[in-house]
Scaffold this motif. Structure first.
Motif, PDB file in Angstrom:
ATOM      1  N   HIS A  16      -3.434  -6.865   4.446  1.00 22.05           N
ATOM      2  CA  HIS A  16      -2.605  -5.656   4.503  1.00 22.05           C
ATOM      3  C   HIS A  16      -2.710  -5.170   5.940  1.00 22.05           C
ATOM      4  CE1 HIS A  16      -2.267  -3.727   0.183  1.00 22.05           C
ATOM      5  NE2 HIS A  16      -1.444  -4.727   0.370  1.00 22.05           N
ATOM      6  N   ARG A  55       2.493   0.672   5.430  1.00 21.47           N
ATOM      7  CA  ARG A  55       1.532  -0.364   5.025  1.00 21.47           C
ATOM      8  C   ARG A  55       2.290  -1.512   4.371  1.00 21.47           C
ATOM      9  NH1 ARG A  55      -4.505   0.655   3.070  1.00 21.47           N
ATOM     10  NH2 ARG A  55      -4.984  -1.317   2.039  1.00 21.47           N
ATOM     11  N   THR A  56       1.968  -2.708   4.786  1.00 26.77           N
ATOM     12  CA  THR A  56       2.659  -3.868   4.235  1.00 26.77           C
ATOM     13  C   THR A  56       1.722  -5.062   4.145  1.00 26.77           C
ATOM     14  OG1 THR A  56       4.701  -5.193   4.384  1.00 26.77           O
ATOM     15  CG2 THR A  56       3.536  -4.787   6.439  1.00 26.77           C
ATOM     16  N   ASP A  84      -8.552 -10.504  -0.860  1.00 24.30           N
ATOM     17  CA  ASP A  84      -8.886 -11.785  -1.479  1.00 24.30           C
ATOM     18  C   ASP A  84      -8.405 -11.869  -2.924  1.00 24.30           C
ATOM     19  OD1 ASP A  84     -12.465 -11.126  -1.979  1.00 24.30           O
ATOM     20  OD2 ASP A  84     -10.671 -10.033  -2.563  1.00 24.30           O
ATOM     21  N   ALA A  87      -4.002  -8.420  -6.374  1.00 25.16           N
ATOM     22  CA  ALA A  87      -3.886  -7.128  -7.072  1.00 25.16           C
ATOM     23  C   ALA A  87      -4.859  -6.094  -6.521  1.00 25.16           C
ATOM     24  CB  ALA A  87      -4.138  -7.328  -8.564  1.00 25.16           C
ATOM     25  N   TYR A  88      -5.514  -6.416  -5.427  1.00 24.41           N
ATOM     26  CA  TYR A  88      -6.545  -5.546  -4.873  1.00 24.41           C
ATOM     27  C   TYR A  88      -5.937  -4.677  -3.780  1.00 24.41           C
ATOM     28  CZ  TYR A  88     -10.856  -4.389  -2.293  1.00 24.41           C
ATOM     29  OH  TYR A  88     -11.869  -3.756  -1.651  1.00 24.41           O
ATOM     30  N   TYR A  89      -6.318  -3.414  -3.735  1.00 19.96           N
ATOM     31  CA  TYR A  89      -5.862  -2.527  -2.668  1.00 19.96           C
ATOM     32  C   TYR A  89      -7.087  -2.151  -1.857  1.00 19.96           C
ATOM     33  CZ  TYR A  89      -3.184   1.196  -0.393  1.00 19.96           C
ATOM     34  OH  TYR A  89      -2.525   1.986   0.513  1.00 19.96           O
ATOM     35  N   THR A  91      -9.610  -0.645   0.933  1.00 25.23           N
ATOM     36  CA  THR A  91      -9.664   0.556   1.761  1.00 25.23           C
ATOM     37  C   THR A  91     -10.684   0.399   2.892  1.00 25.23           C
ATOM     38  OG1 THR A  91     -11.195   1.486   0.145  1.00 25.23           O
ATOM     39  CG2 THR A  91      -8.898   2.157  -0.035  1.00 25.23           C
ATOM     40  N   GLU A  92     -11.438  -0.691   2.867  1.00 22.95           N
ATOM     41  CA  GLU A  92     -12.408  -0.926   3.941  1.00 22.95           C
ATOM     42  C   GLU A  92     -11.716  -1.755   5.019  1.00 22.95           C
ATOM     43  OE1 GLU A  92     -16.310  -1.871   2.337  1.00 22.95           O
ATOM     44  OE2 GLU A  92     -16.471  -3.364   3.940  1.00 22.95           O
TER      45      GLU A  92
ATOM     46  N   VAL B  76       0.133   2.956  -1.541  1.00 22.62           N
ATOM     47  CA  VAL B  76       1.554   2.727  -1.333  1.00 22.62           C
ATOM     48  C   VAL B  76       1.670   1.608  -0.299  1.00 22.62           C
ATOM     49  CG1 VAL B  76       3.762   3.673  -0.581  1.00 22.62           C
ATOM     50  CG2 VAL B  76       2.117   5.158  -1.721  1.00 22.62           C
ATOM     51  N   ILE B  78       4.209  -2.035   1.013  1.00 27.19           N
ATOM     52  CA  ILE B  78       5.355  -2.927   0.831  1.00 27.19           C
ATOM     53  C   ILE B  78       4.809  -4.325   0.600  1.00 27.19           C
ATOM     54  CG2 ILE B  78       7.381  -3.942   1.939  1.00 27.19           C
ATOM     55  CD1 ILE B  78       7.596  -1.297   3.549  1.00 27.19           C
ATOM     56  N   GLN B 111     -11.530  -4.704  -9.880  1.00 28.63           N
ATOM     57  CA  GLN B 111     -11.651  -4.719  -8.420  1.00 28.63           C
ATOM     58  C   GLN B 111     -11.180  -3.405  -7.813  1.00 28.63           C
ATOM     59  OE1 GLN B 111      -9.059  -7.688  -6.785  1.00 28.63           O
ATOM     60  NE2 GLN B 111      -7.518  -7.314  -8.343  1.00 28.63           N
ATOM     61  N   ASN B 112     -10.506  -2.593  -8.570  1.00 31.48           N
ATOM     62  CA  ASN B 112     -10.041  -1.293  -8.075  1.00 31.48           C
ATOM     63  C   ASN B 112     -10.818  -0.155  -8.734  1.00 31.48           C
ATOM     64  OD1 ASN B 112      -7.846  -2.177  -6.324  1.00 31.48           O
ATOM     65  ND2 ASN B 112      -6.779  -2.801  -8.171  1.00 31.48           N
ATOM     66  N   TYR B 150      -1.436  -1.701  -9.422  1.00 28.74           N
ATOM     67  CA  TYR B 150      -2.823  -1.529  -8.983  1.00 28.74           C
ATOM     68  C   TYR B 150      -3.703  -1.108 -10.152  1.00 28.74           C
ATOM     69  CZ  TYR B 150      -1.352  -2.349  -4.216  1.00 28.74           C
ATOM     70  OH  TYR B 150      -0.851  -2.932  -3.091  1.00 28.74           O
TER      71      TYR B 150
END
Lengths: 97, 368
Positions: A16, A55-56, A84, A87-89, A91-92, B76, B78, B111-112, B150
């Motif tokens: 990302h 963010r992309t 990795d 489906a993970y977002y 933040t680190e 959020v 893309i 994981q979230n 998510y």
């Protein structure tokens, strides 16, 4: 222009990137994808100035793609996150600058 | 990147501090003594005044249930539609992925988890949006699909339904990725506004669901059948968890459900797990295991089976079920439509009609 360079490896093929800028002006970011044999493909992202934070996801495009270079304006802050799992977002940050 | 849970993980406990009355929840009943019963999911939490449900984002304030997460997002970005384990709808298209916080499950390998388990969500990660802002963000970036994803968007239901309804009026489509642990009436409402579903079935075993997700299986299966009956596009994903579900018995149960209760045309995605949250004792699922699941599915009659969380290999590609011609090649989340795939989803070599829909020229194809 500021630059960020990343080499893909066995475990990482997704990133990302988040671009932050608050002066309201549109700007351009260029992603150079580097392939085996020296070939380079250029992709441009045109970011609307009204967006403070963009963010992309970036995916490695082919096994012959070795890495990428991102060039972005001095006024912009780039954050890079390693993913990795699709489906993970994360933040680190891996990189911020 | 694993985020291992520890007892010392910082708790923000926003659910005890917030008392947001801007949005009354849908799907609940008022009871006596200022209690309420939430009907969003099969838990049917009875919530006392001042309390929250299991998900921690639906709060009883003065005998009325309020949706605490309405208009608040943490994620959020893309992305591409393939991120959501969707390979047969508008392949290669961009989506605006939106995530929030809270969850009506608590999966040991989430994981979230710092968002799904709301007590751990930091307030500085939360940004407020109106439906209008979300829609405008998509339109400004030439994106046609909003993806609710998510952590499970199940607990964001009011914002999802309201925004999806407005988005449809503005020509956008909506994608809902969920574990589908929802009540039937909610799924009926979703089916009125959602165009694409990505259904995550964790396992085909009730005991597994109770132990590892704190939910239960049967409502998930019933909801999958309900979506199927509506004719809305959907695909199924199954997280193959090393040490738990990476075995032939589990693969067969999943395959049997799809063959017998749904359709062999429904794509199934066997996705590799990685250690996270409270499930750290195993390594990432070997790629051989998801390939084995895929092969088994194809041998037993499923037309399209894929692997997830892998960069390359035939498990990512789409082949004609009839003549085996390569129709779509994928690396990571990059999609390359082959000349053999017609715009109507037909294989141009043998004429087989696949279930691939809404085919258009993918953005920025890289030709080497």
């Amino acid at each position: 222009m500021k630059k960020f360079k990343y080499c893909w490896n066995e475990d990482t093929f997704l990133l990302h990137i988040q671009l932050n800028n608050s002066d309201g002006a549109d700007y351009e970011v260029v992603i150079y994808r580097e392939y085996e044999g020296g070939k380079v493909k250029k992709q441009k992202l045109l970011i609307d100035g009204k967006t403070d934070s963009y963010r992309t996801m970036i995916s490695r495009t082919h096994p012959r793609e070795r890495g990428l270079n991102i060039e972005y304006p001095e006024k912009v802050t780039l954050q890079v996150f390693i993913i990795d799992d699709r489906a993970y977002y994360p933040t680190e940050t891996y990189f911020a600058g | 990147m694993s985020n291992m849970f520890t007892e010392s993980a910082q708790k923000y406990n926003l659910h005890t501090k917030w008392n947001d009355t801007r949005k009354e929840a849908y799907f609940y009943d008022k009871l006596s003594d200022q209690k309420v019963m939430c009907r969003l999911c099969p838990r049917r939490c009875t919530i006392v005044e001042g309390g929250v449900g299991f998900c921690k984002v639906r709060k009883n304030i003065g005998g009325t249930l309020y949706a605490q997460s309405y208009g608040k997002a943490t994620h959020v970005a893309i992305e591409r539609i393939e991120t959501e384990a969707l390979f047969h709808y508008k392949p290669g298209s961009k989506i605006l992925s939106l995530g929030n916080f809270g969850c009506n499950l608590d999966c040991d390998y989430c994981q979230n988890w710092m968002y799904s388990q709301f007590q751990y969500t930091s307030p500085d990660k939360i940004v407020e949006y109106t439906s209008e802002q979300v829609i405008n963000m998509a339109l400004a970036n030439n994106i046609e699909i909003l993806s609710w994803t998510y952590n499970d968007p199940a607990v964001w239901m009011e914002f999802v339904l309201d925004t999806a309804k407005e988005a449809k009026k503005r020509g956008l489509k909506n994608l809902f990725k969920s574990a589908f642990f929802l009540s039937k009436e909610v799924v009926e409402e979703l089916c009125k506004v959602i165009d694409i579903f990505a259904i995550s079935i964790k396992a085909m075993d009730e005991e597994y669901y109770k132990k590892f997700t704190k939910g239960w299986l049967q409502p998930v299966l019933d909801n999958a059948k309900l979506v199927h009956s509506k004719g809305i596009h959907y695909e199924i994903s199954n997280l193959v968890v090393n040490g738990l579900t990476n075995n032939n018995d589990d693969y067969d149960k999943m395959i049997n459900f799809i063959l017998n209760e749904l359709s062999p045309e429904i794509p199934i995605h066997f996705t590799r797990f990685h250690p996270d949250y409270k499930y750290m004792q195993y390594e990432k699922t070997p790629i051989e295991d998801v390939m084995s699941a895929r092969s088994r599915a194809m041998e037993r009659g499923l037309k399209h089976a894929y692997i997830g969380n892998a960069f390359e290999g035939e498990g990512l590609n789409t082949y004609c079920p009839e003549c085996k011609e390569l129709l779509i090649e994928r690396y990571g989340l990059c999609t390359y439509l082959k000349p053999s795939l017609g715009k109507d989803g037909k294989c141009l070599k043998c004429g087989y009609q696949t279930s691939i829909k809404e085919i258009s020229d993918a953005d920025e194809q890289i030709i080497l």
